[in-house]
Design an enzyme around this catalytic site. Structure first.
Site: not given
Lengths: 349, 428
Positions: B209, B241-243, B112
């Site tokens: 993440l 987060n790495c959405v 992500q």
């Protein structure tokens, strides 16, 4: 530059052949412009010529749609037109169905722009508006004089290959295509402005009309599980390690189908998830957590279910458009049905 | 609560041997920063680089963006509960290096992370093409788990921002912005005729993440909670987060939350801003029902006439967005929702995975599947091959000439659902 060519479609009435009593006539072709095509050609101001006008009875089209389309396609194709125009049909239902149906077919087969005109309640609108450009018109032929100049403007842009402006500005029906553009304000400013309008009870325009979802009716229960073939399908992205079909980790455009014949367990060395929308650690640790093959095999040995289908289907759900999902669902469902599968364990994440 | 934000405008950033700021030029002590981050035994290697607006530079994969800051007056330090002891953020005075940002990159943790171009067509899609970026490239030590890798990278970004921000402590700010708001009881009496507004900010909370931290607590484990807007602007919320890169709320965006700032601006003029309710996006139905009901109850109990609801992510949390909307509207509270769309590459698909007839007022921040081609850049920081593993990229995304063909999904901050950027959708 070669002269731009237009082929035009009208019904028996606008082709001056006759009214209801002539609605049964099959497609016929006249070279040059006839009826409203002559009007439109004038508004093209030399930027295009109507090389042929096709006239077809409304009843003929609606009763012999397949044959009519085939004949019309042959008539149009040989002219190699740059644009196809049909109507305007105003609020005439059968004529609208014909303009929409023929227009959509020509757009798909010849990959050229298609233009028509209809009143907002015309039943021909719904099925065709996503693929062709339809000018908003009044509800009767009395408004022809208003409709043709508008159609002429759009036709000129389409012939020049110019992008059309916003549907509202152009006076055409939106095709339902969501186009990403830049705004002069950021989203937060627009949100607070919209809320203020709601407080003041002023009209406001939502930037997205929410979709209406269809409901799928549940299938009848399986009568005897011990004889049933059960398939595994998931949107959690479990697939053979290395992702042989290169399924995207978000916004998937395809699904995968893999054999599990002789396989009792999705072991972590051979299977993994490529799904980008959840914590993959536990799925990768034991892919059966997402797609429970191990348990299903136990059931099979115990005789609780008949057998596990020899293929499983998989894709990635996150960010995947509903349209792609529907396509996957229809294709997978068709294959499972053909393979005689009785039930499906469908897991998501 | 009163917060003074001392803004110091950075005109340029250079790498050097000590942290310094003179005549608009920020110098970063590269060795000092590296040593500071290497104190974390999970990090094996740190590289520091720069990327400035207009340069032919691509950074990939980007994890987080953080604004360099220092707490000058007040009990709390930067990111209380995370990089320092818990104390209330939003009081006293903070000094901020405006126009500068720490951008973390390095080997990929998951699918992500994002891409950031400093020039060309990709630049217009990201708000972070306009900041002077200090790139911190992190390589983890071998053998650490993905969870450890994520945590180490997240903390390193925050620590880097605080390390650089420290240099602003004794500077005279170019401008002081004051954020002051009394208790709701007082403010409501002060402006009896203005409509009362709550900001309901949904935070993604779905595991590795996909997490967000409130004063260091994983928001998965929280119930909807009320914060003074100042707390948000002063470091109470950080991104873990790495959405999809396009709509994750980076820490920088939490610190400069555009909805909070817009409501603040109109407080006392057009509306009374009652505060920020932070809620999470659960992965279970029970959790969704619990959080949405409780968030609605808080807004109602505060006396909100209207609520701005912002989503983080797409797909699964569309259902939380719609449930929040339905519950609030049923209580007679007017809502405006902010979301992005998954309308497919051709834009012809319906955009959301859930819908409510109550959702009549929506701000759209772009179609995440809109396809773009980003021409090659002279310099790539990180690894351009990572594009194939990012949300929005796919096998074949990296074209032979070095161009990237990808969806907006992959572009950092592009479709920000807190309305931080200016992308939207029109129906054609």
């Amino acid at each position: 530059m070669a002269e731009k060519k237009v082929v035009y479609y009208i019904n028996q009435f606008f082709g001056n052949i006759g009214g209801e009593e002539k609605a049964h006539i099959p497609p016929e072709e006249t070279l040059g412009a006839k009826g409203p095509a002559m009007g439109l050609e004038g508004y093209l101001q030399g930027e295009g010529t109507v090389v042929a006008t096709i006239i077809c009875g409304d009843n003929y089209y609606n009763e012999h749609e397949k044959d009519a389309k085939k004949t019309i396609l042959e008539m149009v194709k040989k002219h190699e037109p740059d644009l196809f125009v049909a109507g305007p049909a105003f609020n005439a239902g059968r004529y609208g169905m014909a303009c929409g149906g023929v227009g959509k077919m020509i757009n798909e087969e010849l990959q050229i722009p298609v233009l028509s005109g209809m009143y907002e309640e015309n039943p021909g609108l719904e099925g065709a508006k996503a693929s062709i450009h339809i000018v908003r018109t009044g509800n009767s032929a009395a408004t022809m004089r208003k409709a043709l100049p508008k159609m002429g403007e759009i036709a000129k842009k389409l012939l020049r290959g110019e992008a059309l402006e916003e549907p509202k500005k152009e006076g055409i029906f939106p095709q339902g295509r969501r186009v990403t553009v830049f705004s002069d304000k950021n989203g937060a400013e627009r949100a607070v402005e919209m809320l203020m309008k709601r407080f003041r009870e002023e009209p406001f325009e939502t930037e997205l009309n929410v979709p209406v979802f269809d409901r799928v009716k549940a299938a009848a229960a399986i009568e005897d599980l011990s004889k049933a073939t059960i398939a595994l399908v998931c949107t959690g992205g479990i697939l053979p390690k290395g992702n042989p079909d290169r399924i995207e980790s978000a916004s998937a455009t395809k699904f995968g189908k893999y054999s599990i014949e002789g396989l009792d367990d999705f072991v972590e060395d051979a299977y993994e998830t490529v799904h980008g929308g959840y914590d993959p650690i536990y799925a990768n640790g034991d892919p059966d957590r997402i797609l429970p093959l191990d348990v299903l095999r136990d059931f099979e040995k115990e005789g609780y279910i008949g057998k596990v289908h020899e293929y499983f289907y998989t894709t990635v759900g996150t960010g995947t458009s509903v349209m792609n999902s529907q396509r996957f669902g229809v294709e997978i469902g068709k294959q499972l049905k053909e393979d005689g599968v009785d039930g499906v364990i469908l897991t998501s994440t | 609560m009163k917060l003074e934000m001392g803004n110091i405008f950075v005109k340029d950033v250079v790498l050097g041997e000590e942290n310094a700021f003179e005549e608009g030029i920020l110098t970063v002590n590269v060795q000092g920063l590296r040593d500071h981050l290497l104190e974390d035994h999970r990090i094996g290697k740190v590289n520091v680089d720069l990327a400035k607006p207009g340069e032919s530079v691509r950074i990939i994969p980007v994890k987080d963006v953080i604004e360099p800051r220092v707490k000058v007056v007040g009990e709390a330090k930067e990111f209380p509960g995370v990089t320092s002891t818990m104390a209330t953020a939003g009081k006293g005075r903070s000094h901020v290096f405006k126009n500068a940002a720490v951008v973390t990159t390095g080997s990929i943790v998951g699918f992500q992370e994002g891409v950031l171009d400093m020039s060309g067509p990709g630049a217009a899609y990201s708000p972070f093409s306009k900041t002077l970026n200090i790139i911190v490239e992190l390589e983890p030590k071998k053998g650490i788990t993905q969870h450890e890798h994520e945590e180490a990278a997240r903390l390193a970004g925050l620590k880097a921002a605080a390390y650089i921000g420290e240099c602003a402590r004794n500077l005279e700010p170019d401008e002081i912005e004051t954020f002051e708001m009394n208790s709701n009881a007082v403010e409501i009496v002060k402006y009896p005729d203005l409509p009362k507004v709550v900001y309901l900010e949904m935070l993604i909370t779905q595991g590795l993440l996909h997490d967000t931290y409130i004063y260091g607590l994983d928001a998965k484990q929280t119930l909807p909670t009320l914060l003074h807007p100042n707390e948000v602007l002063d470091g109470a919320v950080v991104s873990g987060n790495c959405v999809a890169a396009c709509d994750k709320i980076t820490t920088y965006q939490h610190l400069n939350n555009s909805v909070v700032k817009e409501l603040y601006k109109r407080h006392g003029k057009d509306l009374v801003f009652l505060g920020v309710v932070l809620t999470n996006e659960n992965i279970t139905l029970q959790g969704k029902l619990r959080s949405c009901n409780m968030a609605t109850n808080i807004a109602k109990h505060l006396g909100a006439d209207g609520v701005i609801v912002s989503e983080e992510g797409y797909g699964n949390p569309d259902s939380d967005l719609m449930l929040n909307c339905k519950l609030l509207e049923e209580e007679g509270v007017k809502t405006v929702l902010i979301t992005d769309e998954c309308a497919g590459r051709d834009g012809m698909s319906q955009s959301l995975t859930d819908a409510s007839p109550y959702a009549k007022a929506i701000i759209s921040t772009g179609n995440v599947s809109h396809l773009v081609t980003l021409p090659p850049m002279e310099k790539v920081i990180g690894n351009e091959k990572a594009i194939e593993h990012l949300a929005g990229g796919y096998s074949g995304s990296l074209l032979p000439d070095g161009s990237l063909e990808c969806e907006l999904n992959a572009i950092l901050g592009c479709t920000s659902e807190i309305g931080y950027h200016n992308v939207t959708v029109k129906e054609y």
